[in-house]
Design a protein around this motif. Structure first.
Motif, PDB file in Angstrom:
ATOM      1  N   LEU A   1       0.873  -1.173   0.000  1.00 18.60           N
ATOM      2  CA  LEU A   1       0.000   0.000   0.000  1.00 18.60           C
ATOM      3  C   LEU A   1       0.913   1.227   0.000  1.00 18.60           C
ATOM      4  N   PRO A   2       1.186   1.808  -1.175  1.00 21.57           N
ATOM      5  CA  PRO A   2       2.236   2.829  -1.277  1.00 21.57           C
ATOM      6  C   PRO A   2       1.792   4.216  -0.824  1.00 21.57           C
ATOM      7  N   TYR A   3       2.742   4.940  -0.209  1.00 17.79           N
ATOM      8  CA  TYR A   3       2.565   6.334   0.185  1.00 17.79           C
ATOM      9  C   TYR A   3       3.602   7.168  -0.568  1.00 17.79           C
ATOM     10  N   LEU A   4       3.113   8.202  -1.250  1.00 19.46           N
ATOM     11  CA  LEU A   4       3.975   9.092  -2.025  1.00 19.46           C
ATOM     12  C   LEU A   4       4.028  10.439  -1.321  1.00 19.46           C
ATOM     13  N   LEU A   5       5.225  10.858  -0.933  1.00 18.63           N
ATOM     14  CA  LEU A   5       5.395  12.060  -0.132  1.00 18.63           C
ATOM     15  C   LEU A   5       5.815  13.245  -0.979  1.00 18.63           C
ATOM     16  N   LEU A   6       5.111  14.378  -0.801  1.00 23.09           N
ATOM     17  CA  LEU A   6       5.487  15.640  -1.446  1.00 23.09           C
ATOM     18  C   LEU A   6       6.467  16.369  -0.532  1.00 23.09           C
ATOM     19  N   VAL A   7       7.631  16.711  -1.070  1.00 30.08           N
ATOM     20  CA  VAL A   7       8.694  17.319  -0.270  1.00 30.08           C
ATOM     21  C   VAL A   7       9.060  18.672  -0.864  1.00 30.08           C
ATOM     22  N   PRO A   8       8.966  19.750  -0.075  1.00 30.31           N
ATOM     23  CA  PRO A   8       9.344  21.085  -0.585  1.00 30.31           C
ATOM     24  C   PRO A   8      10.813  21.141  -0.968  1.00 30.31           C
ATOM     25  N   ASP A   9      11.086  21.532  -2.191  1.00 27.07           N
ATOM     26  CA  ASP A   9      12.460  21.584  -2.674  1.00 27.07           C
ATOM     27  C   ASP A   9      13.265  22.643  -1.941  1.00 27.07           C
TER      28      ASP A   9
ATOM     29  N   ASP B   1       7.069   5.382   0.404  1.00 28.72           N
ATOM     30  CA  ASP B   1       7.537   4.527  -0.691  1.00 28.72           C
ATOM     31  C   ASP B   1       8.081   5.321  -1.874  1.00 28.72           C
ATOM     32  N   GLY B   2       7.887   6.619  -1.868  1.00 34.07           N
ATOM     33  CA  GLY B   2       8.384   7.448  -2.954  1.00 34.07           C
ATOM     34  C   GLY B   2       8.289   8.918  -2.591  1.00 34.07           C
ATOM     35  N   VAL B   3       9.067   9.751  -3.287  1.00 28.61           N
ATOM     36  CA  VAL B   3       9.121  11.189  -2.998  1.00 28.61           C
ATOM     37  C   VAL B   3       8.984  11.968  -4.295  1.00 28.61           C
ATOM     38  N   VAL B   4       8.231  13.079  -4.253  1.00 33.16           N
ATOM     39  CA  VAL B   4       8.115  14.014  -5.370  1.00 33.16           C
ATOM     40  C   VAL B   4       8.422  15.408  -4.842  1.00 33.16           C
ATOM     41  N   ARG B   5       9.284  16.121  -5.538  1.00 33.18           N
ATOM     42  CA  ARG B   5       9.663  17.468  -5.115  1.00 33.18           C
ATOM     43  C   ARG B   5       8.550  18.465  -5.420  1.00 33.18           C
ATOM     44  N   VAL B   6       8.432  19.462  -4.552  1.00 35.27           N
ATOM     45  CA  VAL B   6       7.476  20.566  -4.718  1.00 35.27           C
ATOM     46  C   VAL B   6       8.280  21.839  -4.910  1.00 35.27           C
ATOM     47  N   PRO B   7       7.967  22.706  -5.902  1.00 39.88           N
ATOM     48  CA  PRO B   7       6.784  22.695  -6.771  1.00 39.88           C
ATOM     49  C   PRO B   7       6.703  21.444  -7.650  1.00 39.88           C
ATOM     50  N   ILE B   8       5.470  20.984  -7.852  1.00 36.76           N
ATOM     51  CA  ILE B   8       5.233  19.737  -8.558  1.00 36.76           C
ATOM     52  C   ILE B   8       5.538  19.894 -10.042  1.00 36.76           C
ATOM     53  N   ARG B   9       6.375  18.992 -10.558  1.00 38.34           N
ATOM     54  CA  ARG B   9       6.580  18.889 -11.996  1.00 38.34           C
ATOM     55  C   ARG B   9       5.789  17.681 -12.469  1.00 38.34           C
ATOM     56  N   GLN B  10       4.920  17.909 -13.441  1.00 34.52           N
ATOM     57  CA  GLN B  10       3.983  16.864 -13.841  1.00 34.52           C
ATOM     58  C   GLN B  10       4.691  15.589 -14.292  1.00 34.52           C
ATOM     59  N   TYR B  11       5.852  15.746 -14.933  1.00 30.37           N
ATOM     60  CA  TYR B  11       6.557  14.550 -15.407  1.00 30.37           C
ATOM     61  C   TYR B  11       6.982  13.680 -14.221  1.00 30.37           C
ATOM     62  N   ASP B  12       7.582  14.324 -13.194  1.00 33.24           N
ATOM     63  CA  ASP B  12       8.015  13.584 -12.012  1.00 33.24           C
ATOM     64  C   ASP B  12       6.827  12.950 -11.298  1.00 33.24           C
ATOM     65  N   LEU B  13       5.751  13.707 -11.160  1.00 33.31           N
ATOM     66  CA  LEU B  13       4.558  13.186 -10.482  1.00 33.31           C
ATOM     67  C   LEU B  13       3.978  12.005 -11.247  1.00 33.31           C
ATOM     68  N   GLY B  14       3.839  12.167 -12.560  1.00 26.74           N
ATOM     69  CA  GLY B  14       3.262  11.095 -13.365  1.00 26.74           C
ATOM     70  C   GLY B  14       4.090   9.826 -13.302  1.00 26.74           C
ATOM     71  N   ASP B  15       5.406   9.978 -13.346  1.00 24.57           N
ATOM     72  CA  ASP B  15       6.286   8.810 -13.308  1.00 24.57           C
ATOM     73  C   ASP B  15       6.170   8.079 -11.978  1.00 24.57           C
ATOM     74  N   ARG B  16       6.139   8.831 -10.873  1.00 20.86           N
ATOM     75  CA  ARG B  16       6.051   8.224  -9.548  1.00 20.86           C
ATOM     76  C   ARG B  16       4.699   7.551  -9.329  1.00 20.86           C
ATOM     77  N   VAL B  17       3.639   8.234  -9.691  1.00 18.44           N
ATOM     78  CA  VAL B  17       2.293   7.679  -9.499  1.00 18.44           C
ATOM     79  C   VAL B  17       2.140   6.389 -10.303  1.00 18.44           C
ATOM     80  N   GLU B  18       2.578   6.430 -11.557  1.00 16.81           N
ATOM     81  CA  GLU B  18       2.446   5.241 -12.408  1.00 16.81           C
ATOM     82  C   GLU B  18       3.260   4.077 -11.857  1.00 16.81           C
ATOM     83  N   SER B  19       4.471   4.339 -11.424  1.00 16.49           N
ATOM     84  CA  SER B  19       5.334   3.270 -10.912  1.00 16.49           C
ATOM     85  C   SER B  19       4.752   2.638  -9.653  1.00 16.49           C
ATOM     86  N   LEU B  20       4.279   3.467  -8.725  1.00 17.21           N
ATOM     87  CA  LEU B  20       3.769   2.938  -7.465  1.00 17.21           C
ATOM     88  C   LEU B  20       2.445   2.197  -7.659  1.00 17.21           C
ATOM     89  N   LEU B  21       1.593   2.695  -8.552  1.00 12.31           N
ATOM     90  CA  LEU B  21       0.333   1.992  -8.805  1.00 12.31           C
ATOM     91  C   LEU B  21       0.577   0.658  -9.503  1.00 12.31           C
TER      92      LEU B  21
END
Length: 363
Positions: free
Chosen positions: A78-86, A107-127
């Motif tokens: 059950l993955p949790y994706l964390l938004l982390v302020p750059d 289970d994964g980290v995405v930097r903020v401000p959100i870049r759609q490419y990074d978000l999409g890649d992480r979401v797809e991989s974890l799902l």
């Protein structure tokens, strides 16, 4: 579902956006809403049915108990994706050091401000990992049920056999009693194996190491050769030389390795008088057992997948699980099994196992 099918599962599912920061929550919700393969849920972490939770540090801290409980109780990942302020890398690193228990939930980290490419890649991989994990958990559950049912049925049938043997003893002659003793010993051994198989299945699904002990490979191998001679009267099954005394780390299923190889050597043999040669050699801390027959050999089309599940030889009447079981057990014993691929007639299988120091309790 095969391993290839599991690997190709689509990246889709229900997402729980658990972001305390209002601006980031709005950006995330809009991005997810634009993609049809993602379903949003607005329920609380305790009640929501979700495949992925996207959250920030504040939400992670505020919901730490329920998030830990949800992850621990899930059979699948059950993955949790964390938004982390750059802009707050130092603060994030300090949080990671000071709250290692919470960070282990991530289970994964995405930097903020959100870049759609990074978000999409992480979401797809974890799902996709979530889907694969659920498929594997479902398969594991099915195997657990099958294992339980088979062991139950086998034990019931063998208890019936033992009951009949007890009745036959009353009218048996002295000449018949040794044969009944062998049948009874074999029936008792089958019942014992169902118990051993239950322990191994429980250990494998639990992720712990299988309990092994020093066992006399020579004794086990001699016993299996003798059983095969009794089962296949028309075959000649013999040792090339007197096998050396050698001990390996194994369990009560060690005999199944060689029983399956010996049975295959005879059952898939198209000659009038099958011949099976067993050779045992010890070198550099490894015992090598070679089983060679005078049959038709292994068809080229199945050699590369010979030890996979449900692979059968031409015109085979077996279940196709024998060699798969051999490979699984040998791997459990930290050994190796292979088919010798050469131009010699017949088939030659080699089992290699690490030798352990002779032990007085080896049996």
């Amino acid at each position: 579902m095969s391993a290839a099918d599991i690997a190709d599962l689509p990246a889709s599912g229900t997402v729980l956006p658990l972001v305390a920061d209002a601006a980031n929550r709005r950006v995330l919700a809009e991005w997810l809403a634009e993609r049809e393969r993602y379903t949003l849920t607005g329920d609380t972490p305790a009640d929501a049915a979700f495949d992925l939770c996207i959250l920030d540090i504040r939400a992670l801290v505020e919901n730490r108990v329920v998030l830990a409980q949800r992850k621990a109780s899930s059979r699948a990942l059950l993955p949790y994706l964390l938004l982390v302020p750059d802009a707050k890398r130092d603060a994030v690193e300090a949080f990671r050091r000071e709250h290692a228990d919470l960070w282990r939930l991530v289970d994964g980290v995405v930097r903020v401000p959100i870049r759609q490419y990074d978000l999409g890649d992480r979401v797809e991989s974890l799902l996709r990992l979530r889907a694969q994990s659920r498929a594997l958990a479902d398969r594991e559950r099915e195997l657990e049920i099958l294992n339980r049912v088979l062991r139950h049925d086998i034990r019931n049938d063998m208890n019936v056999v033992l009951g009949w043997l007890s009745m036959l003893r009353d009218d048996a002659t002295d000449d018949q009693l040794p044969t009944l003793d062998r049948v009874e010993a074999a029936a008792d051994h089958v019942v014992e194996l169902t118990l051993v198989a239950a322990d191994i299945a429980k250990t494998l699904t639990g992720g712990d190491a299988v309990a092994l002990r020093p066992m006399s490979l020579t004794r086990v191998l001699r016993a299996e050769v003798e059983k095969s001679r009794e089962a296949f009267a028309s075959a000649r099954i013999e040792f090339v030389d007197d096998p050396p005394n050698v001990t390996v780390a194994a369990n009560d299923l060690l005999g199944s390795v060689f029983r399956n190889l010996l049975n295959n050597a005879v059952q898939h043999n198209d000659t009038a008088h099958p011949v099976v040669a067993v050779d045992v050699e010890v070198r550099d801390g490894v015992v090598r057992v070679t089983v060679t027959d005078n049959g038709p050999g292994v068809p080229a089309g199945v050699r590369n997948s010979l030890f996979a599940e449900e692979v059968k030889g031409i015109e085979s009447s077996g279940t196709g699980m024998g060699l798969y079981l051999v490979a699984a057990l040998v791997d459990t014993y930290d050994g190796d099994v292979r088919l010798v691929d050469d131009d010699a007639p017949g088939a030659t299988f080699v089992v290699e196992l690490p030798v352990v120091e002779d032990a007085t309790d080896a049996r």
